[in-house]
Design an enzyme around this catalytic site. Structure first.
Site, mmCIF file in Angstrom:
data_model
loop_
_atom_site.group_PDB
_atom_site.id
_atom_site.type_symbol
_atom_site.label_atom_id
_atom_site.label_comp_id
_atom_site.label_asym_id
_atom_site.label_seq_id
_atom_site.Cartn_x
_atom_site.Cartn_y
_atom_site.Cartn_z
ATOM 1 N N HIS A 108 0.831 -1.202 0.000
ATOM 2 C CA HIS A 108 0.000 0.000 0.000
ATOM 3 C C HIS A 108 0.868 1.256 0.000
ATOM 4 O O HIS A 108 0.458 2.304 -0.508
ATOM 5 C CB HIS A 108 -0.913 0.036 1.233
ATOM 6 C CG HIS A 108 -2.030 -0.964 1.198
ATOM 7 N ND1 HIS A 108 -1.869 -2.270 1.570
ATOM 8 C CD2 HIS A 108 -3.325 -0.824 0.823
ATOM 9 C CE1 HIS A 108 -3.022 -2.906 1.444
ATOM 10 N NE2 HIS A 108 -3.916 -2.059 0.982
ATOM 11 N N ASP A 118 -4.605 -6.473 -7.464
ATOM 12 C CA ASP A 118 -4.815 -5.681 -6.259
ATOM 13 C C ASP A 118 -5.081 -4.246 -6.724
ATOM 14 O O ASP A 118 -4.926 -3.924 -7.914
ATOM 15 C CB ASP A 118 -3.586 -5.765 -5.352
ATOM 16 C CG ASP A 118 -3.959 -5.705 -3.866
ATOM 17 O OD1 ASP A 118 -5.053 -5.207 -3.550
ATOM 18 O OD2 ASP A 118 -3.152 -6.157 -3.039
#
Length: 390
Positions: A247, A318
């Site tokens: 992230h 993702d």
């Protein structure tokens, strides 16, 4: 003279017999012509060039054949659920799926959430696949809202510690039944990653560090969820290991393919064999698959997933807005590269930008229509299996 006396009558006798045979042959009754029934039942010429009828199109194939380019482009996106004021713009781009987060459930009861998903479906030209991350433990988008469940779902590791496989089954069934009741048919779970080190980023979300035990967990969870009407997405292929959080930035995985095959890929293979509908591909740069390229953008990663592991379902990236992808792509949209690499469903948070980038890539020929159609068909086939297209 005596011989001649007998020869002449003998010749006349032979000629008479031949004449009689000729007469009888001309009177023979011809065989009857075959009846209509006999003609129909007579064997056909094996070399007949009459083409065999084409098999009927599936619902997914039929829907694909009727789609415009704009509709096809929309189907390969799983978009973060927009705010109310952004929704009309997002709906106009006909996304294939909508990914719900905690804010989308906040302050709502089950009836309100169900009304939300149904209102999207009523406006959609092609039914929408609603998805969520409901792993349990630290990732509880749905059960984090007390209006939907009194307590958060346990993490799989916690559930097993409390009550073994019976507790894991009950937890999975309760979770899947709740999602289905809300109109959510895809759970981005189970986590198939291995970790036995509490310092690993993925540790609290993983079931454990033993490949055989996690493989059993994955097989069971995929089956139980499917029985409750919810499809599963195995994550994060090819296994997070001890990598840092993508992230926030790029993560480099130096493990060899042999190391991955001997351990981390075992739970993914188990899930694929039991029929998991989706596999979610991580943003880790995995040297054992393709050095220097995030797995979610790597043609070699998708090739391995398809050809070596036999996966035929929907490959999901993702979220393409995560730090690892922003760093790698320098702020440019990663959507074209992800689809070219082999992904079928792209998780995005900025659909207008990524949609425009992918459309341009298709119009310029950098992404072929064949590749786009292949991805769209897989998404539609998943929707057909879930009963959404009917």
């Amino acid at each position: 003279m005596k011989a001649m006396k007998w020869i002449i009558p003998g010749l006349f006798l032979v000629l008479g017999i031949l004449g009689l045979c000729f007469f009888l042959d001309t009177q023979r009754v011809p065989p009857p012509a075959p009846s209509v029934k006999e003609e129909k039942e007579s064997p056909k010429d094996e070399m007949s060039d009459t083409p065999s009828p084409e098999p009927p199109l599936s619902l997914a194939q039929q829907r694909l054949s009727e789609m415009t380019l704009e509709e096809k482009l929309g189907q390969v996106f799983l978009v973060r659920c927009p705010l109310a004021e952004e929704r009309p713009q997002i709906e106009a781009l006909t996304p294939g799926g909508v990914l719900l987060f905690g804010r989308d459930f906040e302050g709502k009861d089950a009836a309100q959430v169900k009304a939300d998903t149904e209102s999207w479906q009523q406006n959609a030209r092609t039914p929408i696949l609603f998805a969520v991350d409901e792993e349990g433990g630290t990732v509880c988008r749905v059960s984090g809202n007390p209006g939907l469940r009194a307590e958060k779902f346990l993490s799989p590791r916690q559930a097993y510690a409390q009550g073994g496989w019976e507790k894991v089954e009950q937890d999975t069934r309760d979770k899947s039944a709740l999602l289905n009741a809300l109109g959510i048919r895809l759970n981005l779970a189970p986590v198939a990653d291995l970790s036995d080190d509490p310092q690993d980023f993925i540790y609290s979300r993983s079931f454990g560090g033993d490949a055989g035990q996690v493989a059993h967990f994955v097989r069971q969870v995929v089956g139980w969820a499917r029985q409750e009407g919810v499809a599963s997405a195995l994550k994060h292929f090819p296994g997070y290991g001890s990598n840092v959080d993508t992230h926030t930035g790029l993560s480099w995985d130096s493990r060899t393919l042999e190391e991955l095959e001997s351990r981390d890929l075992i739970p993914f293979q188990a899930g694929i064999q039991i029929g998991a509908a989706c596999v979610l591909v991580s943003h880790n740069v995995v040297d054992g698959l393709e050095s220097g390229v995030p797995a979610s953008l790597s043609p070699q990663a998708y090739r391995y997933l398809r050809e070596e592991m036999g996966f035929s379902g929907v490959a999901i990236t993702d979220d393409l807005v995560m730090g690892a992808i922003r760093d790698y792509c320098g702020g440019e949209s990663a959507a074209p590269q992800a689809l070219m690499a082999g992904a079928d469903l792209l998780i995005v948070s900025d659909l207008p930008t990524d949609y425009a980038a992918l459309r341009q890539a298709v119009e310029e020929g950098r992404v072929s229509m064949e590749r786009l159609d292949e991805a769209v068909l897989r998404v539609l086939e998943l929707k057909e299996k879930l009963g959404l297209l009917s």
